[in-house]
Design a protein around this motif. Structure first.
Motif, PDB file in Angstrom:
ATOM      1  N   GLY A 543       0.790  -1.221   0.000  1.00  0.00           N
ATOM      2  CA  GLY A 543       0.000   0.000   0.000  1.00  0.00           C
ATOM      3  C   GLY A 543       0.821   1.268   0.000  1.00  0.00           C
ATOM      4  O   GLY A 543       0.302   2.349  -0.295  1.00  0.00           O
ATOM      5  N   LYS A 544       2.120   1.146   0.343  1.00  0.00           N
ATOM      6  CA  LYS A 544       2.989   2.315   0.385  1.00  0.00           C
ATOM      7  C   LYS A 544       4.051   2.305  -0.714  1.00  0.00           C
ATOM      8  O   LYS A 544       4.554   3.337  -1.120  1.00  0.00           O
ATOM      9  CB  LYS A 544       3.699   2.394   1.745  1.00  0.00           C
ATOM     10  N   THR A 545       4.415   1.113  -1.184  1.00  0.00           N
ATOM     11  CA  THR A 545       5.470   1.017  -2.203  1.00  0.00           C
ATOM     12  C   THR A 545       4.992   1.532  -3.558  1.00  0.00           C
ATOM     13  O   THR A 545       3.816   1.421  -3.902  1.00  0.00           O
ATOM     14  CB  THR A 545       5.942  -0.440  -2.346  1.00  0.00           C
ATOM     15  N   LYS A 546       5.915   2.102  -4.290  1.00  0.00           N
ATOM     16  CA  LYS A 546       5.615   2.572  -5.649  1.00  0.00           C
ATOM     17  C   LYS A 546       6.022   1.528  -6.698  1.00  0.00           C
ATOM     18  O   LYS A 546       5.889   1.774  -7.892  1.00  0.00           O
ATOM     19  CB  LYS A 546       6.362   3.883  -5.918  1.00  0.00           C
ATOM     20  N   ASP A 547       6.547   0.397  -6.227  1.00  0.00           N
ATOM     21  CA  ASP A 547       6.987  -0.669  -7.134  1.00  0.00           C
ATOM     22  C   ASP A 547       5.930  -1.775  -7.117  1.00  0.00           C
ATOM     23  O   ASP A 547       5.923  -2.633  -6.231  1.00  0.00           O
ATOM     24  CB  ASP A 547       8.340  -1.198  -6.669  1.00  0.00           C
ATOM     25  N   GLY A 548       5.020  -1.748  -8.095  1.00  0.00           N
ATOM     26  CA  GLY A 548       3.954  -2.740  -8.162  1.00  0.00           C
ATOM     27  C   GLY A 548       3.711  -3.194  -9.588  1.00  0.00           C
ATOM     28  O   GLY A 548       4.460  -2.821 -10.514  1.00  0.00           O
ATOM     29  N   PRO A 549       2.682  -3.972  -9.816  1.00  0.00           N
ATOM     30  CA  PRO A 549       2.393  -4.473 -11.168  1.00  0.00           C
ATOM     31  C   PRO A 549       2.223  -3.367 -12.199  1.00  0.00           C
ATOM     32  O   PRO A 549       2.642  -3.512 -13.353  1.00  0.00           O
ATOM     33  CB  PRO A 549       1.091  -5.264 -10.975  1.00  0.00           C
ATOM     34  N   LYS A 550       1.646  -2.247 -11.804  1.00  0.00           N
ATOM     35  CA  LYS A 550       1.421  -1.163 -12.761  1.00  0.00           C
ATOM     36  C   LYS A 550       2.740  -0.535 -13.206  1.00  0.00           C
ATOM     37  O   LYS A 550       2.947  -0.270 -14.397  1.00  0.00           O
ATOM     38  CB  LYS A 550       0.508  -0.107 -12.150  1.00  0.00           C
ATOM     39  N   SER A 551       3.622  -0.279 -12.252  1.00  0.00           N
ATOM     40  CA  SER A 551       4.904   0.335 -12.615  1.00  0.00           C
ATOM     41  C   SER A 551       5.763  -0.636 -13.419  1.00  0.00           C
ATOM     42  O   SER A 551       6.494  -0.223 -14.336  1.00  0.00           O
ATOM     43  CB  SER A 551       5.658   0.793 -11.361  1.00  0.00           C
ATOM     44  N   ARG A 552       5.673  -1.946 -13.105  1.00  0.00           N
ATOM     45  CA  ARG A 552       6.427  -2.930 -13.889  1.00  0.00           C
ATOM     46  C   ARG A 552       5.877  -3.016 -15.321  1.00  0.00           C
ATOM     47  O   ARG A 552       6.636  -3.201 -16.275  1.00  0.00           O
ATOM     48  CB  ARG A 552       6.342  -4.302 -13.217  1.00  0.00           C
ATOM     49  N   ALA A 553       4.570  -2.873 -15.462  1.00  0.00           N
ATOM     50  CA  ALA A 553       3.978  -2.870 -16.809  1.00  0.00           C
ATOM     51  C   ALA A 553       4.455  -1.672 -17.616  1.00  0.00           C
ATOM     52  O   ALA A 553       4.678  -1.765 -18.839  1.00  0.00           O
ATOM     53  CB  ALA A 553       2.457  -2.872 -16.706  1.00  0.00           C
ATOM     54  N   ASP A 554       4.647  -0.531 -16.939  1.00  0.00           N
ATOM     55  CA  ASP A 554       5.159   0.656 -17.634  1.00  0.00           C
ATOM     56  C   ASP A 554       6.599   0.449 -18.092  1.00  0.00           C
ATOM     57  O   ASP A 554       6.990   0.928 -19.170  1.00  0.00           O
ATOM     58  CB  ASP A 554       5.080   1.876 -16.704  1.00  0.00           C
ATOM     59  N   LEU A 555       7.413  -0.264 -17.286  1.00  0.00           N
ATOM     60  CA  LEU A 555       8.776  -0.560 -17.714  1.00  0.00           C
ATOM     61  C   LEU A 555       8.781  -1.400 -18.984  1.00  0.00           C
ATOM     62  O   LEU A 555       9.596  -1.189 -19.897  1.00  0.00           O
ATOM     63  CB  LEU A 555       9.524  -1.306 -16.598  1.00  0.00           C
ATOM     64  N   GLU A 556       7.839  -2.335 -19.060  1.00  0.00           N
ATOM     65  CA  GLU A 556       7.744  -3.187 -20.237  1.00  0.00           C
ATOM     66  C   GLU A 556       7.318  -2.379 -21.453  1.00  0.00           C
ATOM     67  O   GLU A 556       7.823  -2.579 -22.564  1.00  0.00           O
ATOM     68  CB  GLU A 556       6.765  -4.330 -19.963  1.00  0.00           C
ATOM     69  N   THR A 557       6.379  -1.445 -21.251  1.00  0.00           N
ATOM     70  CA  THR A 557       5.931  -0.596 -22.356  1.00  0.00           C
ATOM     71  C   THR A 557       7.066   0.281 -22.878  1.00  0.00           C
ATOM     72  O   THR A 557       7.208   0.493 -24.088  1.00  0.00           O
ATOM     73  CB  THR A 557       4.756   0.291 -21.888  1.00  0.00           C
ATOM     74  N   LEU A 558       7.890   0.797 -21.962  1.00  0.00           N
ATOM     75  CA  LEU A 558       9.001   1.659 -22.349  1.00  0.00           C
ATOM     76  C   LEU A 558      10.188   0.867 -22.904  1.00  0.00           C
ATOM     77  O   LEU A 558      11.112   1.455 -23.480  1.00  0.00           O
ATOM     78  CB  LEU A 558       9.462   2.480 -21.130  1.00  0.00           C
ATOM     79  N   GLY A 559      10.180  -0.459 -22.692  1.00  0.00           N
ATOM     80  CA  GLY A 559      11.256  -1.285 -23.212  1.00  0.00           C
ATOM     81  C   GLY A 559      12.548  -1.168 -22.447  1.00  0.00           C
ATOM     82  O   GLY A 559      13.634  -1.281 -23.028  1.00  0.00           O
ATOM     83  N   ILE A 560      12.482  -0.936 -21.144  1.00  0.00           N
ATOM     84  CA  ILE A 560      13.688  -0.796 -20.317  1.00  0.00           C
ATOM     85  C   ILE A 560      13.587  -1.724 -19.110  1.00  0.00           C
ATOM     86  O   ILE A 560      12.509  -2.209 -18.763  1.00  0.00           O
ATOM     87  CB  ILE A 560      13.884   0.666 -19.848  1.00  0.00           C
ATOM     88  N   ARG A 561      14.722  -1.982 -18.488  1.00  0.00           N
ATOM     89  CA  ARG A 561      14.810  -2.809 -17.282  1.00  0.00           C
ATOM     90  C   ARG A 561      14.109  -4.161 -17.462  1.00  0.00           C
ATOM     91  O   ARG A 561      13.184  -4.498 -16.731  1.00  0.00           O
ATOM     92  CB  ARG A 561      14.202  -2.072 -16.087  1.00  0.00           C
ATOM     93  N   GLN A 562      14.580  -4.926 -18.434  1.00  0.00           N
ATOM     94  CA  GLN A 562      13.917  -6.198 -18.737  1.00  0.00           C
ATOM     95  C   GLN A 562      13.940  -7.164 -17.566  1.00  0.00           C
ATOM     96  O   GLN A 562      13.035  -7.991 -17.406  1.00  0.00           O
ATOM     97  CB  GLN A 562      14.593  -6.846 -19.954  1.00  0.00           C
TER      98      GLN A 562
END
Length: 592
Positions: A543-562
């Motif tokens: 509930g406090k972390t900013k590292d979740g499924p949504k942010s990981r999906a954005d990394l995939e969309t941007l093509g970085i941090r595989q």
């Protein structure tokens, strides 16, 4: 000067008459050019101001106050080592002994009663009337003030204070003159208070019922009723305005405060370090740009701060009241943020926050600030015992980022959310997180910085762009001066969704466009939010972390941090690979 004539019982005595004339000459000489001076006759007791001719008549008709042997109200300082001596030195700086606190308070407020001496006489009677027969420590007025200070400092309600007054009145002798109700105490103290104005407002924040609109029964913009229909003549919304000019006058009427208000000129250490706004380039720029304003060291430089709060605590989650507070930067860093010197100027009632329509409520304050800049107001300086023309300016505003948008008129969300860089520093939208991000921040680094060449650690690209050009205040004003809008909640859909949506009321101040930093951010919110996000992400707090499924999906969309992309297992469950910055359960235990 020989003062033996003061004890003369016959006012017609030639020696007494000669002494009176010498006294008046002395008082006029040291009166700082004032047309009215305190009258020391036994009827006025230095509480009432009179012209020199009237003082001469009073002292010829009635005797000189025999207890007034050290003329501290007429230009003398009393040295404690020479009390009882008839000689005293002329005071060039200030009065070193002004009597007890109550007498000082009465002298500070007496100017307000020049046109109503009978009301002031009633206040004087309360200050001299013993609390009960034989009481030498408290008078009626001093007892009320002492008890009311307890009420204010402890946050007691009027009902609580009623009970306290009833108990005290019952404990004291039967002939005591202590009021039995809060209403009576407030009525007495209101004579010493400063004025305030209750200005009716449109419930949709379209306008204030003042000046040419004062007699209207409904809003001229949205036709909303001025009053609550079900409650008769009760206003739908009220702005409380506490005029700043009487408060500045009261501040200078206290010798100790008047002395502190020149700290920035007399006592500030100028060693090149930034400890106070007086050390800033903007302060020095104002001195050079407006030399007439800077020449008078007592002229005030103010900051304006506001934020919303809920006065009902957990009882209501939607009600929002906005106080607008003025801070005096003439004072030292240890004093300018003290509650005593933070001046409440506006109180914008709820239930809804003013938002972009805050300009409507700032109007009376801006009018006074413009007058204080253009013409000034005559004020008596009790420390230097003289009158002078006081001017003031608004140095900057202090607020959080959303309120920054309300003050500046700039939209602080969306693709170009920075009020300084504007369209030169656009962000891009992340579908997963549902927000704009600004990942081109490396443009603010030096051109040869090694971070500019790094790809993997940032957004997968090198950054060779130039930093945005910041527009000056004059350039911003030229850009927005012709923006015309209609204020009110019913018209907010017609506002621009990007960039500037209005020309703020603050731009009507003649000097506002020349300031380097017009709006300052309250770092408390920024520090707390950033700290919460960092700690929540490092410890992976649900509930406090900013590292979740949504942010990981954005990394995939941007093509970085595989290595951090979401891994979908055969069972259909999704797995988030641990990041290098995330502590494992074992590491958390060891570190704790």
């Amino acid at each position: 000067m020989d003062r033996s004539w003061i004890s003369t019982k016959i006012p017609s005595d030639p020696e007494y008459q000669a002494g009176v004339r010498e006294f008046i000459k002395f008082a006029v000489k040291n009166g700082g050019g004032r047309s009215k001076l305190r009258c020391p006759c036994i009827m006025c007791h230095n509480f009432l101001h009179k012209r020199p001719g009237e003082i001469l008549n009073h002292l010829s008709k009635w005797a000189f106050d025999k207890t007034y042997t050290c003329w501290i109200w007429h230009g003398e300082c009393r040295d404690e080592t020479t009390v009882g001596n008839s000689e005293a030195n002329v005071c060039e700086g200030h009065n070193t002994n002004e009597g007890d606190r109550l007498e000082e308070m009465l002298h500070q407020v007496e100017e307000a009663f020049d046109e109503d001496p009978f009301t002031f006489e009633s206040l004087l009677n309360d200050s001299e009337k013993p609390l009960y027969e034989g009481c030498t420590k408290y008078t009626r007025l001093s007892a009320i003030i002492r008890l009311y200070n307890v009420k204010a400092s402890q946050g007691l309600t009027d009902i609580d204070f009623n009970l306290i007054l009833e108990v005290f009145k019952d404990m004291l002798p039967d002939d005591n003159v202590l009021p039995s109700r809060t209403y009576e105490a407030k009525k007495t103290l209101s004579l010493m208070g400063l004025p305030y104005e209750k200005i009716h407002a449109c419930p949709n924040d379209c306008m204030l019922y003042r000046n040419q609109n004062e007699s209207l029964e409904s809003c001229s913009v949205c036709n909303a009723s001025r009053y609550k229909k079900e409650e008769g003549r009760v206003p739908a919304k009220v702005l409380w305005y506490f005029p700043i000019i009487p408060r500045f006058k009261r501040l200078f009427s206290n010798a100790r405060d008047a002395e502190k208000l020149t700290w920035h000129f007399d006592s500030r250490e100028d060693d090149g370090f930034l400890r106070h706004p007086a050390d800033s380039p903007q302060w020095r720029f104002i001195d050079g740009k407006f030399p007439e304003f800077a020449k008078e060291k007592r002229n005030l430089r103010l900051a304006l701060s506001t934020d919303g709060f809920n006065p009902f605590g957990s009882l209501s989650s939607t009600y929002s009241t906005w106080p607008v507070v003025l801070i005096t930067y003439n004072l030292s860093p240890t004093l300018c943020m003290k509650r005593r010197y933070m001046m409440l100027s506006l109180l914008i009632s709820g239930p809804r926050q003013p938002g972009n329509d805050i300009d409507v409520y700032l109007a009376p304050l801006i009018d006074d600030l413009k007058m204080l800049w253009e013409t000034g107001v005559e004020v008596f300086d009790a420390y230097r015992n003289e009158k002078f023309n006081l001017k003031a300016m608004l140095f900057c505003t202090i607020q959080d980022f959303p309120a920054y948008g309300n003050f500046s008129g700039y939209t602080v969300k969306g693709k170009a959310a920075c009020p300084l860089c504007m369209e030169q520093f656009p962000g891009h939208w992340l579908n997963g997180s549902g927000k704009h991000v600004f990942d081109s921040h490396r443009v603010f680094l030096p051109c040869d910085h090694h971070y500019r060449y790094m790809k993997k650690a940032f957004n997968g690209k090198q950054e060779f762009g130039e930093r945005p050009k910041i527009m000056s205040g004059v350039e911003v004003f030229e850009k927005i001066k012709d923006i015309q809008i209609t204020f009110g909640k019913k018209h907010r859909n017609f506002l621009s969704k990007q960039g500037f949506k209005k020309c703020s009321k603050l731009w009507s101040l003649p000097y506002w466009r020349f300031l380097f930093v017009r709006h300052s951010l309250d770092v408390m919110h920024i520090e707390k939010n950033v700290c919460d996000s960092l700690i929540g992400t490092l410890l992976n707090i649900p509930g406090k972390t900013k590292d979740g499924p949504k942010s990981r999906a954005d990394l995939e969309t941007l093509g970085i941090r595989q290595e951090l992309h979401v891994v979908e297992k055969e069972s259909g469950r999704k797995y988030l690979p641990p990041a290098a910055y995330t502590l494992s359960r074992k590491e958390k235990i060891v570190r704790l």
